[in-house]
Scaffold this active site. Structure first.
Site, PDB file in Angstrom:
ATOM      1  N   ASN A   1      35.553  44.321  49.847  1.00  0.00           N
ATOM      2  CA  ASN A   1      34.360  44.019  49.558  1.00  0.00           C
ATOM      3  C   ASN A   1      34.773  43.170  48.698  1.00  0.00           C
ATOM      4  O   ASN A   1      33.734  43.284  48.107  1.00  0.00           O
ATOM      5  CB  ASN A   1      33.421  44.484  49.678  1.00  0.00           C
ATOM      6  CG  ASN A   1      32.299  45.191  51.366  1.00  0.00           C
ATOM      7  OD1 ASN A   1      32.743  46.142  51.207  1.00  0.00           O
ATOM      8  ND2 ASN A   1      32.313  44.046  51.624  1.00  0.00           N
ATOM      9  N   SER A   2      35.320  41.632  48.975  1.00  0.00           N
ATOM     10  CA  SER A   2      35.920  40.816  47.642  1.00  0.00           C
ATOM     11  C   SER A   2      36.293  41.325  46.603  1.00  0.00           C
ATOM     12  O   SER A   2      36.730  40.659  45.594  1.00  0.00           O
ATOM     13  CB  SER A   2      34.812  39.721  47.446  1.00  0.00           C
ATOM     14  OG  SER A   2      34.295  39.462  48.883  1.00  0.00           O
ATOM     15  N   GLY A   3      36.319  43.083  46.001  1.00  0.00           N
ATOM     16  CA  GLY A   3      36.798  43.390  45.309  1.00  0.00           C
ATOM     17  C   GLY A   3      36.197  44.861  44.839  1.00  0.00           C
ATOM     18  O   GLY A   3      36.718  45.247  44.111  1.00  0.00           O
ATOM     19  N   ILE A   4      35.318  44.749  45.164  1.00  0.00           N
ATOM     20  CA  ILE A   4      34.216  45.497  44.325  1.00  0.00           C
ATOM     21  C   ILE A   4      34.431  47.100  44.698  1.00  0.00           C
ATOM     22  O   ILE A   4      34.531  48.112  44.160  1.00  0.00           O
ATOM     23  CB  ILE A   4      33.038  45.703  44.791  1.00  0.00           C
ATOM     24  CG1 ILE A   4      31.470  46.134  43.613  1.00  0.00           C
ATOM     25  CG2 ILE A   4      32.195  45.736  45.779  1.00  0.00           C
ATOM     26  CD1 ILE A   4      30.095  46.604  42.940  1.00  0.00           C
ATOM     27  N   LEU A   5      35.323  47.140  45.920  1.00  0.00           N
ATOM     28  CA  LEU A   5      35.725  48.690  46.454  1.00  0.00           C
ATOM     29  C   LEU A   5      37.160  48.953  46.157  1.00  0.00           C
ATOM     30  O   LEU A   5      37.691  49.606  46.358  1.00  0.00           O
ATOM     31  CB  LEU A   5      35.955  48.733  48.145  1.00  0.00           C
ATOM     32  CG  LEU A   5      34.249  48.968  48.265  1.00  0.00           C
ATOM     33  CD1 LEU A   5      34.177  49.483  49.995  1.00  0.00           C
ATOM     34  CD2 LEU A   5      33.236  49.522  47.676  1.00  0.00           C
ATOM     35  N   ALA A   6      37.960  48.001  45.269  1.00  0.00           N
ATOM     36  CA  ALA A   6      39.070  48.415  44.960  1.00  0.00           C
ATOM     37  C   ALA A   6      39.088  48.628  43.552  1.00  0.00           C
ATOM     38  O   ALA A   6      40.015  49.446  43.317  1.00  0.00           O
ATOM     39  CB  ALA A   6      39.892  46.959  44.626  1.00  0.00           C
TER      40      ALA A   6
ATOM     41  N   GLY B   1      38.820  42.237  54.682  1.00  0.00           N
ATOM     42  CA  GLY B   1      38.172  42.340  53.596  1.00  0.00           C
ATOM     43  C   GLY B   1      37.484  43.964  53.255  1.00  0.00           C
ATOM     44  O   GLY B   1      36.287  44.029  53.094  1.00  0.00           O
TER      45      GLY B   1
ATOM     46  N   TYR C   1      45.545  28.497  55.056  1.00  0.00           N
ATOM     47  CA  TYR C   1      46.177  29.399  53.349  1.00  0.00           C
ATOM     48  C   TYR C   1      47.121  27.766  52.861  1.00  0.00           C
ATOM     49  O   TYR C   1      48.487  28.654  53.418  1.00  0.00           O
ATOM     50  CB  TYR C   1      46.383  30.209  53.910  1.00  0.00           C
ATOM     51  CG  TYR C   1      45.231  31.069  54.607  1.00  0.00           C
ATOM     52  CD1 TYR C   1      44.412  31.461  54.105  1.00  0.00           C
ATOM     53  CD2 TYR C   1      45.768  32.876  55.564  1.00  0.00           C
ATOM     54  CE1 TYR C   1      43.015  32.142  54.682  1.00  0.00           C
ATOM     55  CE2 TYR C   1      44.846  33.098  55.901  1.00  0.00           C
ATOM     56  CZ  TYR C   1      43.217  32.727  55.876  1.00  0.00           C
ATOM     57  OH  TYR C   1      42.527  33.872  56.325  1.00  0.00           O
TER      58      TYR C   1
ATOM     59  N   ASP D   1      49.054  38.056  59.463  1.00  0.00           N
ATOM     60  CA  ASP D   1      48.070  37.221  60.006  1.00  0.00           C
ATOM     61  C   ASP D   1      48.188  36.191  59.030  1.00  0.00           C
ATOM     62  O   ASP D   1      48.517  36.397  57.677  1.00  0.00           O
ATOM     63  CB  ASP D   1      47.019  37.133  59.868  1.00  0.00           C
ATOM     64  CG  ASP D   1      45.491  36.835  59.868  1.00  0.00           C
ATOM     65  OD1 ASP D   1      45.296  36.064  60.780  1.00  0.00           O
ATOM     66  OD2 ASP D   1      44.749  36.766  58.349  1.00  0.00           O
TER      67      ASP D   1
ATOM     68  N   LYS E   1      45.609  30.809  62.371  1.00  0.00           N
ATOM     69  CA  LYS E   1      43.697  30.758  62.951  1.00  0.00           C
ATOM     70  C   LYS E   1      44.043  29.038  63.781  1.00  0.00           C
ATOM     71  O   LYS E   1      44.953  28.083  62.996  1.00  0.00           O
ATOM     72  CB  LYS E   1      43.250  30.577  62.190  1.00  0.00           C
ATOM     73  CG  LYS E   1      43.014  32.108  61.613  1.00  0.00           C
ATOM     74  CD  LYS E   1      42.488  32.692  60.121  1.00  0.00           C
ATOM     75  CE  LYS E   1      42.858  33.878  59.968  1.00  0.00           C
ATOM     76  NZ  LYS E   1      44.050  34.557  59.723  1.00  0.00           N
TER      77      LYS E   1
END
Length: 332
Positions: A228-233, A225, A47, A42, A74
């Site tokens: 969630n922008s990094g917090i779950l990584a 995502g 980008y 994608d 897109k």
């Protein structure tokens, strides 16, 4: 339904998202994804203002001469020339050598020109999936109603024509919110939605409205995502700075919730990122997940996380602690 593969490659990073990525590194990361069996890629004109599409197209021209990969890009953000732009600075989140910036434009002509430009940059005979990029109140606030009408009267009509002619296989939205997805399902016919961040280990509200509608209409979802922008990584128990949630510093209640999920994962010997990556795929309408992959190491990491065994007891404990919804499907 289109078979995308559980793991997709998101090409924002090779458009120099927030930082410069050398050409050889961009090529290497695409090659590593291809060698790992990833076949859905994608990208978007936004980008790197065409850079991501150019790099992806150049790599796949050699790796995939038969054009067997599934490619999505897109429309809705046309590239406007900026000959005086500082090419060394971060512009709209990208550090790009391309002398353009993206401008929202959901008109018929802009969508058709965007599609033609993407074909050239990607070096493809066709594009498989075309998403309308960042339409909705999340991106446009009070301007959304007028822009959505412009889209329905113009850009969406162009996308329908491209699909009906066979130039693209599927059309849909690439967005950060569920409200505009429901609005679009009420207004017209789409095949697929790329939804960033809204159906994750932290958020399952789409189970109330969007996912049942997609099931009824046969609309596939691609979850971007998933961290969630990094917090779950990265989690919150590492002692360092707290990662973002939804592109912003996480609120205390989010930090507490992530910490509780992370603790349960640790008790079961599972990485938080593995649970986050695998969770959305349990829903039958979710066709693929798109984590960030900016390097060959991140590709390898995503492959390993996807393969990490997760015991049923982990999901049961998360449900018991009310950390995921009772009605949320979980991986077998």
């Amino acid at each position: 339904m289109m078979q995308l593969g559980d793991l997709a490659f998101g090409a924002a990073s090779i458009g120099n998202l927030y930082r410069e990525v050398p050409d050889d590194q961009a090529r290497t990361v695409v090659e590593r994804a291809w060698d790992a069996g990833i076949r859905y890629f994608d990208t978007a004109p936004h980008y790197g203002f065409g850079l991501s599409e150019k790099r992806l197209g150049a790599a796949l021209a050699e790796l995939d001469a038969a054009q067997t990969a599934i490619i999505s890009t897109k429309v809705g953000r046309r590239l406007a020339p900026r000959p005086d732009a500082d090419l060394s600075a971060v512009r709209q989140a990208f550090v790009s050598p391309e002398p353009y910036e993206s401008v929202f434009d959901y008109s018929y002509d802009a969508v058709m020109r965007s599609y033609e430009g993407s074909l050239k940059r990607l070096r493809r005979d066709r594009i498989d999936i075309l998403y309308a990029h960042d339409i909705g109140s999340f991106a446009h606030g009070d301007a959304h109603p007028a822009l959505f009408r412009e889209f329905l009267d113009g850009g969406y009509r162009a996308m329908r024509e491209l699909r009906d002619s066979g130039a693209v296989r599927a059309i849909g939205l690439g967005v950060n919110e569920t409200a505009v997805c429901i609005e679009m399902l009420n207004a017209g016919d789409i095949d697929i939605i790329m939804l960033a961040g809204r159906y994750t280990l932290l958020e399952q509200d789409p189970l109330d409205d969007l996912l049942p509608r997609c099931t009824a209409r046969g609309v596939q979802l691609v979850i971007a995502g998933p961290y969630n922008s990094g917090i779950l990584a990265k989690g919150v128990r590492h002692g360092g700075a707290i990662p973002n949630f939804n592109y912003e510093p996480a609120f205390p209640e989010i930090v507490e919730r992530v910490g509780s999920i992370e603790d349960i994962c640790a008790r079961h010997g599972v990485q938080l990122a593995a649970a986050a990556l695998q969770f959305p795929l349990a829903h039958p309408q979710v066709a693929s997940v798109v984590p960030g992959m900016g390097s060959a190491a991140q590709v390898d990491q995503a492959i390993a996380l996807m393969a990490q065994p997760i015991p049923a007891a982990l999901w049961a404990e998360l449900r018991q602690a009310d950390l995921i919804r009772e009605d949320a499907p979980v991986p077998a």
